[in-house]
Design a protein around this motif. Structure first.
Motif, PDB file in Angstrom:
ATOM      1  N   THR A  81       0.856  -1.188   0.000  1.00 53.54           N
ATOM      2  CA  THR A  81       0.000   0.000   0.000  1.00 53.54           C
ATOM      3  C   THR A  81       0.890   1.235   0.000  1.00 53.54           C
ATOM      4  O   THR A  81       1.905   1.272   0.687  1.00 53.54           O
ATOM      5  N   ARG A  82       0.494   2.242  -0.767  1.00 56.76           N
ATOM      6  CA  ARG A  82       1.259   3.489  -0.878  1.00 56.76           C
ATOM      7  C   ARG A  82       0.582   4.606  -0.090  1.00 56.76           C
ATOM      8  O   ARG A  82      -0.638   4.714  -0.094  1.00 56.76           O
ATOM      9  N   HIS A  83       1.414   5.418   0.563  1.00 60.19           N
ATOM     10  CA  HIS A  83       0.943   6.587   1.311  1.00 60.19           C
ATOM     11  C   HIS A  83       1.856   7.762   0.996  1.00 60.19           C
ATOM     12  O   HIS A  83       3.049   7.565   0.772  1.00 60.19           O
ATOM     13  N   THR A  84       1.328   8.961   1.057  1.00 62.38           N
ATOM     14  CA  THR A  84       2.171  10.147   0.931  1.00 62.38           C
ATOM     15  C   THR A  84       2.921  10.361   2.233  1.00 62.38           C
ATOM     16  O   THR A  84       2.334  10.315   3.309  1.00 62.38           O
ATOM     17  N   VAL A  96       4.016   0.350   2.489  1.00 62.20           N
ATOM     18  CA  VAL A  96       3.811  -0.485   3.671  1.00 62.20           C
ATOM     19  C   VAL A  96       3.195  -1.813   3.246  1.00 62.20           C
ATOM     20  O   VAL A  96       2.585  -1.922   2.180  1.00 62.20           O
ATOM     21  N   CYS A  97       3.337  -2.804   4.095  1.00 61.44           N
ATOM     22  CA  CYS A  97       2.706  -4.101   3.880  1.00 61.44           C
ATOM     23  C   CYS A  97       1.187  -3.928   3.969  1.00 61.44           C
ATOM     24  O   CYS A  97       0.682  -3.370   4.942  1.00 61.44           O
ATOM     25  N   GLY A 101       0.536  -3.292   7.700  1.00 65.42           N
ATOM     26  CA  GLY A 101       0.895  -1.876   7.760  1.00 65.42           C
ATOM     27  C   GLY A 101       2.350  -1.624   8.093  1.00 65.42           C
ATOM     28  O   GLY A 101       2.751  -0.490   8.326  1.00 65.42           O
ATOM     29  N   GLY A 102       3.180  -2.676   8.108  1.00 65.90           N
ATOM     30  CA  GLY A 102       4.596  -2.527   8.414  1.00 65.90           C
ATOM     31  C   GLY A 102       5.309  -1.680   7.369  1.00 65.90           C
ATOM     32  O   GLY A 102       5.125  -1.873   6.166  1.00 65.90           O
TER      33      GLY A 102
END
Length: 144
Positions: A81-84, A96-97, A101-102
């Motif tokens: 998963t991508r986050h800014t 992150v996984c 969420g790692g």
């Protein structure tokens, strides 16, 4: 954002060593060139999350970037998963996984690497485990 694996910090500390916890759960970074998988270049296998064992990257998506961390041009579909990330006065894309969420690292696009996606998933080695047996069968392997 919530993830399927909802362990508490205390539960994570019971299964991760201090450095794994610092990187996976507190978004740290290992020093460049120090990780076990930076120069690890197998022909097959899969890299999984060191926290929850979810499959993340196929070995054949790994490439030599010279950045000091393992580099992949793509992840297993849905695994990351991508986050800014706006820390340190810049804007980057954190990865992150998708299961726990790692923190894995960051993804960079448009750097000119000769890869199918022109992306570099720059991943902390300590966020990963490697298995020569690929639990992700995409149907392309011949069945016995």
């Amino acid at each position: 954002m919530t993830y399927p694996d909802q362990r508490t910090d205390q539960e994570w500390q019971a299964v991760l060593n201090k450095e794994q916890f610092r990187i996976l759960r507190q978004k740290g970074t290992e020093a460049p060139g120090t990780g076990e998988y930076d120069k690890h270049m197998p022909d097959s296998g899969v890299y999984t999350c060191a926290g929850c064992n979810a499959p993340l990257y196929k070995a054949n998506h790994k490439f030599k970037s010279g950045c000091g961390w393992p580099a992949y041009y793509d992840s297993i579909p849905g695994a990351v998963t991508r986050h800014t990330d706006s820390t340190f006065g810049m804007q980057r894309t954190e990865i992150v996984c998708s299961s726990c969420g790692g923190h894995l690292g960051h993804v960079f696009k448009g750097e000119g690497y000769n890869t199918p996606t022109d992306e570099r998933h720059c991943v902390n080695s300590i966020s990963l485990k490697f298995s020569k047996d690929d639990p992700v069968d995409d149907g392309s392997k011949a069945k016995a």
